[in-house]
Design a protein around this motif. Structure first.
Motif, mmCIF file in Angstrom:
data_model
loop_
_atom_site.group_PDB
_atom_site.id
_atom_site.type_symbol
_atom_site.label_atom_id
_atom_site.label_comp_id
_atom_site.label_asym_id
_atom_site.label_seq_id
_atom_site.Cartn_x
_atom_site.Cartn_y
_atom_site.Cartn_z
ATOM 1 N N LYS A 38 0.996 -1.178 -0.067
ATOM 2 C CA LYS A 38 0.019 -0.061 -0.099
ATOM 3 C C LYS A 38 0.765 1.175 0.181
ATOM 4 C CE LYS A 38 -3.749 -2.128 2.833
ATOM 5 N NZ LYS A 38 -4.385 -2.176 3.901
ATOM 6 N N SER A 39 0.193 2.566 -0.648
ATOM 7 C CA SER A 39 0.802 3.648 -0.585
ATOM 8 C C SER A 39 0.246 4.663 0.539
ATOM 9 C CB SER A 39 1.099 4.337 -2.249
ATOM 10 O OG SER A 39 -0.426 4.528 -2.425
ATOM 11 N N LYS A 40 0.917 5.632 1.000
ATOM 12 C CA LYS A 40 0.089 6.202 1.969
ATOM 13 C C LYS A 40 -1.036 7.012 1.392
ATOM 14 C CE LYS A 40 4.333 7.259 4.623
ATOM 15 N NZ LYS A 40 5.404 8.453 5.080
ATOM 16 N N ASP A 41 -1.079 7.331 0.175
ATOM 17 C CA ASP A 41 -2.264 8.120 -0.457
ATOM 18 C C ASP A 41 -3.304 7.237 -0.790
ATOM 19 O OD1 ASP A 41 -1.034 7.049 -2.758
ATOM 20 O OD2 ASP A 41 -0.903 8.896 -3.698
ATOM 21 N N GLU A 42 -3.040 5.625 -0.649
ATOM 22 C CA GLU A 42 -3.798 4.669 -1.099
ATOM 23 C C GLU A 42 -4.057 4.480 -2.646
ATOM 24 O OE1 GLU A 42 -7.485 5.069 1.136
ATOM 25 O OE2 GLU A 42 -6.572 4.646 3.167
ATOM 26 N N SER A 43 -3.347 5.183 -3.131
ATOM 27 C CA SER A 43 -3.482 4.902 -4.865
ATOM 28 C C SER A 43 -3.072 3.639 -5.222
ATOM 29 C CB SER A 43 -2.650 6.292 -5.614
ATOM 30 O OG SER A 43 -1.210 5.891 -5.000
#
Length: 438
Positions: free
Chosen positions: A172-177
Motif C-alpha cells: 500500500k501507498s500512503k495516499d492509497e493510490s
C-alpha cells in the motif's frame, strides 16, 4: 475530386478531400438504373419500377455509398503514392449527419493523420557497441543447480520467512493510490531490504522503498502495472506479509539427475555439473546475442532521432482497438513506440540495402522454430522427415498471419546482421551478475 494535405503540427496533419456532384452523380445514376431493373415493389412488374420512385426510396443511401467509395479509393491511393511516411490510419474529423446528402452539391471530408519526418540511419564504423559474453563459472553452475533443486523439491508454507523464500502480501501507498497483492522473490531483493524481510512472521508490516529495494525495477513495476513516469514518482510503500513459500531443496542425487535429463542419462555429480554447464553456456550465449540485438536496436533508434505523432497514435490505437483503454495505452505506449521506431529503421535499411527475404528463408526459419519448440520433449531429432509438413501447416495458419510473422522475423535478423557488419563491435566477458545489471 481534390485532395490536399496540411501539416498542422511537426508530425501531424489533416487530409482534406473535396467531392462534387459531377464526381458522384454518374455512379449514383448508374446504380438507380440497376435498381429499377431488379427491384421488387408491390404494384410494379420487375424491371418496370419508375426511376423517380427508386430515387425517392434509395437516393440518399446510394449517394452516401457512392461518395464513401470514391473518398475511400482517393484516400487509399493518396496514402500509397505519397512520399510522406504516414503512420496509423486516417481518423475522420467530421460526422456523416453534418451533411445534407440530398441537396448539397459538394462535400468536404477531413481526416487526422500522423507521419514520420525524414530521418537518417547511421550504421558505420563510427557507431561503437560492446558485446557481452557471460562467464559461466562455478557460481553460475551452483545457482543453476540450486534452481533445479527448488524446481524438483517440496513446497512448504512456514510462518516465518527466510532468505530465498517467496513472500506474498499486500502493498500500500500512503495516499492509497496503490493497494494490491504482490509477490516478492527474496533473491531479487537488495541486501538492505533483505534484512527487513527475513525472519518476519505472517501478519508483519514492513516499509519498503521501491527505488532501492529490488535488483531490477521491473520486479515491482510490472506487478503494479505502472509506466516509467509513474514508477519514478512512487514513494515508500508498506508491505504486509500474508504468506510464505519456502522451497525445500531436492538432494543432488540420481533422482535429481533422472528428473532433469532423463533416466540413467547422467551417472554422477561430475557428469551432472558438466551437462548443466554445457546447457547453461548455450542458453547464455543465446541471451547474449538477444541482448546485443537489443543494444543495436536501441543505439540506432537513439541516433536516428525519430519523432513520432504520439498523441495521434494513442488516439488511433484506442479508437481502433476495443480492448485498449486510455489507461492501458499509457502503460503500453512506450513499448509500442519503440517497436514502431525499429520498424521504420528496418524498412529504410531494407530499401537502401535491397535486402530480400525469399520463401525458402521463411520455410527454414519456421523449421528452426518448430525444432526449438519440440527440443524439450526429446523428439526434436526424430521429426526431421516431418518438418516440411509441420512448417507448411504452420505458415498457412491464421489466414497468412503466421507467414508474415516469420517473414518479419527473418527480415529483422537480416537487417541486424547487416548492421553488425557495419558497426564497430568490442567483445567483453562479464559475470552473470554484471550481465543481469546490464
Amino acid at each position: 475530386m481534390d485532395i490536399t494535405f496540411d501539416k498542422t503540427e511537426k508530425t501531424q496533419g489533416v487530409i482534406k478531400i473535396s467531392v462534387n456532384r459531377a464526381d458522384f452523380q454518374p455512379g449514383v445514376d448508374q446504380k438507380i438504373k440497376e435498381y429499377s431493373k431488379t427491384a421488387n415493389i408491390k404494384g410494379f412488374r420487375q424491371g418496370k419500377v419508375p426511376v423517380g420512385m427508386i430515387k425517392k426510396m434509395y437516393g440518399n443511401a446510394l449517394i452516401v455509398d457512392e461518395i464513401n467509395k470514391l473518398v475511400s479509393e482517393k484516400l487509399n491511393g493518396y496514402l500509397k503514392e505519397s512520399d510522406t511516411q504516414f503512420l496509423g490510419e486516417p481518423l475522420p474529423i467530421q460526422k456523416d449527419e453534418e451533411f445534407d446528402w440530398e441537396n448539397q452539391d459538394s462535400f468536404e471530408f477531413e481526416y487526422e493523420i500522423g507521419f514520420a519526418e525524414p530521418f537518417e540511419v547511421k550504421a558505420d564504423k563510427k557507431v561503437k557497441l560492446e558485446k557481452y559474453f557471460i562467464n559461466v563459472d562455478d557460481k553460475v553452475i551452483d545457482e543453476t543447480i540450486e534452481n533445479l533443486q527448488r524446481q524438483f523439491g517440496e513446497m512448504e508454507n512456514p510462518e516465518i520467512s527466510s532468505d530465498k523464500d517467496t513472500l506474498y502480501g499486500q502493498v500500500k501507498s500512503k495516499d492509497e493510490s496503490i493497494d494490491q497483492e504482490i509477490s516478492i522473490d527474496l533473491r531479487d531483493v537488495e541486501k538492505g531490504t533483505l534484512k527487513k524481510l527475513v525472519g518476519i512472521k505472517v501478519g508483519a508490516e514492513v516499509e519498503i522503498d521501491p527505488k532501492k529495494s529490488f535488483k531490477h525495477e521491473n520486479v515491482l513495476k510490472n506487478q503494479l502495472k505502472l509506466n516509467d513516469e509513474d514508477y519514478k514518482k512512487l514513494k515508500k510503500l508498506s508491505f504486509e506479509l500474508k504468506a510464505v513459500n519456502h522451497h525445500k531443496l531436492a538432494p543432488v542425487n540420481q533422482e535429481l539427475f533422472d528428473k532433469t535429463f532423463g533416466k540413467d542419462t547422467i551417472k554422477d555429480e561430475v557428469g551432472f555439473r558438466d551437462r548443466v554447464k554445457e546447457i547453461v553456456s548455450q542458453n547464455y550465449k543465446g541471451e547474449s546475442e538477444q541482448f546485443f540485438d537489443h543494444q543495436v536496436r536501441e543505439k540506432l533508434s537513439e541516433s536516428a532521432k525519430i519523432n513520432l505523432p504520439d498523441e495521434f497514435l494513442k488516439k488511433w490505437l484506442v479508437r481502433t482497438n476495443e480492448n485498449i483503454t486510455p489507461e492501458l495505452m499509457e502503460l503500453e505506449y512506450d513499448s509500442y513506440a519503440k517497436e514502431l521506431k525499429w520498424s521504420l529503421i528496418r524498412n529504410q535499411i531494407v530499401k537502401n540495402q535491397e535486402i530480400k527475404v525469399e520463401h525458402e528463408d521463411v520455410i527454414a526459419e519456421a523449421k528452426e522454430l518448430i525444432k526449438k519448440q519440440f527440443a524439450g520433449s526429446g523428439i526434436g531429432n526424430q521429426m526431421d522427415d516431418q518438418l516440411d509438413t509441420f512448417a507448411n501447416n504452420y505458415l498457412q495458419g491464421e489466414n497468412g498471419e503466421n507467414y508474415m510473422k516469420v517473414f518479419n522475423q527473418v527480415q529483422s535478423q537480416k537487417v541486424l546482421d547487416h548492421i553488425k557488419e557495419e558497426v564497430t563491435v568490442k567483445e567483453k566477458t562479464v559475470s552473470l551478475d554484471e550481465f543481469r545489471k546490464l
